[in-house]
Scaffold this active site. Structure first.
Site, mmCIF file in Angstrom:
data_model
loop_
_atom_site.group_PDB
_atom_site.id
_atom_site.type_symbol
_atom_site.label_atom_id
_atom_site.label_comp_id
_atom_site.label_asym_id
_atom_site.label_seq_id
_atom_site.Cartn_x
_atom_site.Cartn_y
_atom_site.Cartn_z
ATOM 1 N N GLY A 67 0.867 -1.182 0.000
ATOM 2 C CA GLY A 67 0.000 0.000 0.000
ATOM 3 C C GLY A 67 0.897 1.223 0.000
ATOM 4 N N GLY A 106 0.261 4.335 -0.931
ATOM 5 C CA GLY A 106 -0.457 5.607 -1.074
ATOM 6 C C GLY A 106 0.254 6.678 -0.268
ATOM 7 N N GLY A 146 2.147 4.977 2.983
ATOM 8 C CA GLY A 146 3.143 3.991 2.570
ATOM 9 C C GLY A 146 4.307 4.669 1.862
ATOM 10 N N LYS A 202 -5.783 0.873 2.923
ATOM 11 C CA LYS A 202 -6.968 1.183 3.723
ATOM 12 C C LYS A 202 -7.438 -0.123 4.356
ATOM 13 C CE LYS A 202 -7.391 5.592 2.974
ATOM 14 N NZ LYS A 202 -8.407 6.548 2.735
ATOM 15 N N ALA A 212 0.039 12.234 5.974
ATOM 16 C CA ALA A 212 0.428 12.482 4.581
ATOM 17 C C ALA A 212 -0.800 12.549 3.692
ATOM 18 C CB ALA A 212 1.367 11.379 4.096
ATOM 19 N N LYS A 222 -5.862 6.240 20.124
ATOM 20 C CA LYS A 222 -5.986 6.871 18.792
ATOM 21 C C LYS A 222 -7.390 6.624 18.233
ATOM 22 C CE LYS A 222 -3.812 8.169 14.625
ATOM 23 N NZ LYS A 222 -3.061 7.811 13.436
ATOM 24 N N ASN A 255 -10.367 9.188 16.542
ATOM 25 C CA ASN A 255 -11.043 8.987 15.255
ATOM 26 C C ASN A 255 -12.550 8.782 15.433
ATOM 27 O OD1 ASN A 255 -8.728 9.194 13.609
ATOM 28 N ND2 ASN A 255 -8.143 7.102 14.109
ATOM 29 N N ASN A 290 -12.678 19.857 10.650
ATOM 30 C CA ASN A 290 -12.570 19.386 12.041
ATOM 31 C C ASN A 290 -12.928 20.472 13.053
ATOM 32 O OD1 ASN A 290 -11.673 17.067 10.889
ATOM 33 N ND2 ASN A 290 -9.607 17.128 11.728
ATOM 34 N N SER A 317 -9.976 12.445 6.901
ATOM 35 C CA SER A 317 -9.838 11.525 5.762
ATOM 36 C C SER A 317 -11.185 10.883 5.402
ATOM 37 C CB SER A 317 -8.799 10.448 6.074
ATOM 38 O OG SER A 317 -9.191 9.731 7.217
HETATM 39 P P1 NAD Z 1 -4.170 5.762 0.601
HETATM 40 O O1 NAD Z 1 -5.524 5.526 0.037
HETATM 41 O O2 NAD Z 1 -3.438 7.008 0.237
HETATM 42 O O3 NAD Z 1 -3.206 4.532 0.215
HETATM 43 C C1 NAD Z 1 -3.610 3.204 0.199
HETATM 44 C C2 NAD Z 1 -2.952 2.539 -0.997
HETATM 45 O O4 NAD Z 1 -3.145 1.123 -0.918
HETATM 46 C C3 NAD Z 1 -3.521 2.985 -2.347
HETATM 47 O O5 NAD Z 1 -2.500 3.560 -3.150
HETATM 48 C C4 NAD Z 1 -4.060 1.676 -2.967
HETATM 49 O O6 NAD Z 1 -3.909 1.616 -4.382
HETATM 50 C C5 NAD Z 1 -3.215 0.651 -2.260
HETATM 51 N N1 NAD Z 1 -3.735 -0.730 -2.266
HETATM 52 C C6 NAD Z 1 -5.006 -1.189 -2.122
HETATM 53 N N2 NAD Z 1 -5.025 -2.539 -2.142
HETATM 54 C C7 NAD Z 1 -3.744 -2.956 -2.305
HETATM 55 C C8 NAD Z 1 -3.122 -4.238 -2.377
HETATM 56 N N3 NAD Z 1 -3.813 -5.382 -2.296
HETATM 57 N N4 NAD Z 1 -1.767 -4.277 -2.532
HETATM 58 C C9 NAD Z 1 -1.038 -3.152 -2.637
HETATM 59 N N5 NAD Z 1 -1.589 -1.897 -2.563
HETATM 60 C C10 NAD Z 1 -2.919 -1.814 -2.390
HETATM 61 O O7 NAD Z 1 -4.303 5.629 2.189
HETATM 62 P P2 NAD Z 1 -3.420 6.346 3.336
HETATM 63 O O8 NAD Z 1 -3.946 7.707 3.593
HETATM 64 O O9 NAD Z 1 -1.989 6.163 3.020
HETATM 65 O O10 NAD Z 1 -3.829 5.456 4.600
HETATM 66 C C11 NAD Z 1 -3.367 4.133 4.777
HETATM 67 C C12 NAD Z 1 -3.688 3.694 6.207
HETATM 68 O O11 NAD Z 1 -2.990 4.542 7.117
HETATM 69 C C13 NAD Z 1 -5.172 3.834 6.571
HETATM 70 O O12 NAD Z 1 -5.540 2.815 7.457
HETATM 71 C C14 NAD Z 1 -5.232 5.178 7.295
HETATM 72 O O13 NAD Z 1 -6.291 5.269 8.222
HETATM 73 C C15 NAD Z 1 -3.890 5.170 8.027
HETATM 74 N N6 NAD Z 1 -3.358 6.494 8.366
HETATM 75 C C16 NAD Z 1 -3.400 7.508 7.464
HETATM 76 C C17 NAD Z 1 -2.857 8.738 7.810
HETATM 77 C C18 NAD Z 1 -2.786 9.871 6.803
HETATM 78 O O14 NAD Z 1 -2.384 10.981 7.194
HETATM 79 N N7 NAD Z 1 -3.091 9.663 5.555
HETATM 80 C C19 NAD Z 1 -2.294 8.926 9.086
HETATM 81 C C20 NAD Z 1 -2.261 7.852 9.996
HETATM 82 C C21 NAD Z 1 -2.795 6.628 9.611
#
Ligand code: NAD
Length: 303
Positions: A7, A9, A12, A77, A129, A185, A189, A203, A255
């Site tokens: 993942g 995104g 990651g 996700k 991010a 945490k 949320n 928020n 988010s």
């Molecule tokens: P995002 O949607 O930006 O990224 C998720 C990525 O996973 C996408 O690019 C998607 O294509 C990919 N994906 C889906 N299925 C897949 C698979 N089988 N194999 C490989 N890749 C796959 O999400 P994000 O914002 O990076 O959030 C990810 C997690 O982190 C979530 O649980 C979120 O709650 C948590 N989180 C996010 C933040 C933030 O600031 N964005 C902060 C803390 C925690």
């Protein structure tokens, strides 16, 4: 530690980019081909406070091309976790560590359905991010990260993960009560995400009206009751903590709000929905969490 991030995104890519920049061998894996192609051809662009740096990092859509991993970090996700874990089984050797820093409750249990519990560790992160486009993210928050063994022990391998993250500039500590921190945490949320998402507000506006304050406090209080019954130790006043986070993120659209705005599935099942599930098991009534979960689920069905 050879690290594979499933993942790639916003989060990651952030963790992968920082780790790779610090000299670690890191692989980003994502099903989004355009994003991976952009990273492979131009590098990963990380923007922070108006400055962008370009980081070269291994990235692929084909997990089979990587070999075995020392650490696998999940940043899909939460509704994609099960598939992500099964896709990553090919990376496993006897001592591979499996770590989730995703939001919500029950993420380690999803991993443990396919992976021996002794290989699984858990964490929470205050890093934040946003995805800007293929190959490009914004580093938007820099709170602490905590990781811990499921049994609370401080082990050599958990210290190794902490050291690796710290070396990459990701401020990280070992926690001997990581499950409590996951709940802490979660409570934030639970109080912010679905409510702000449904109301279409930022928020900060949750603090501006007696009605939203009351709703937020009730959602959190219901979840605190569940947590206490489960033996979770909550330090400090959770409502004050949620208010402090709201104040600090006043201008953010959460988010889940962004997901609804873009007509995308949300992580409701691992946030308020998880409170409902835990409450049911314990015979506790959580009507506000049930209602807000149901409302989000119905909206999702209209997409
Ligand atoms: P995002 O949607 O930006 O990224 C998720 C990525 O996973 C996408 O690019 C998607 O294509 C990919 N994906 C889906 N299925 C897949 C698979 N089988 N194999 C490989 N890749 C796959 O999400 P994000 O914002 O990076 O959030 C990810 C997690 O982190 C979530 O649980 C979120 O709650 C948590 N989180 C996010 C933040 C933030 O600031 N964005 C902060 C803390 C925690």
């Amino acid at each position: 530690m050879k690290t594979v991030i499933i993942g790639a995104g916003a989060m990651g890519s952030l963790f992968g980019g920082l780790l790779s920049h610090s000299g670690q061998e890191v692989w980003l894996v994502d099903v989004w081909k355009e994003h991976i192609d952009a990273i492979c051809s131009k590098g990963l662009a990380i923007e922070k406070k108006g400055t962008t740096r370009n980081i070269s990092i291994n990235a692929t859509t084909d997990v089979r091309s990587i070999g075995k991993a020392d650490l696998i970090l999940y940043f899909v996700k939460t509704y994609h976790s099960e598939k992500a874990v099964s896709d990553s089984l090919i990376l496993k050797k006897d001592d591979t560590l499996f770590l989730t820093l995703q939001n919500g409750l029950g993420n380690e249990e999803v991993i443990c359905k396919q992976i021996d519990r002794k290989n699984v560790i858990l964490g929470v992160t205050g890093q934040g991010a946003t995805l800007l486009g293929p190959g490009s993210i914004r580093h938007a928050g820099w709170g602490k990260t905590y990781v811990g063994e499921l049994n609370g022990k401080v082990t050599g391998r958990i210290n190794q993960v902490v050291q690796m993250f710290c070396k990459a500039g990701i401020e990280t500590e070992v926690s001997t009560r990581i499950n409590d921190l996951v709940w802490e945490k979660l409570l934030v949320n639970v109080g912010i995400n679905a409510l702000a998402a449904l109301l279409g507000i930022k928020n900060g506006q949750l603090l501006d009206h007696p009605e939203t304050l009351r709703l937020m406090e009730t959602l959190v209080s219901e979840a605190v009751e569940v947590a206490k019954k489960k033996g979770v130790r909550i330090e400090a006043n959770p409502i004050d903590r949620v208010k402090a986070v709201i104040e600090a993120t006043r201008e953010n659209r959460c988010s889940m709000g962004q997901d609804l705005d873009r007509k995308r599935k949300t992580e409701i099942d691992t946030i308020n929905g998880a409170v409902v599930r835990e409450a049911e098991r314990l015979g506790i009534s959580v009507p506000y969490n049930r209602m807000i979960t149901d409302l989000i689920k119905v909206i999702e069905k209209t997409f």
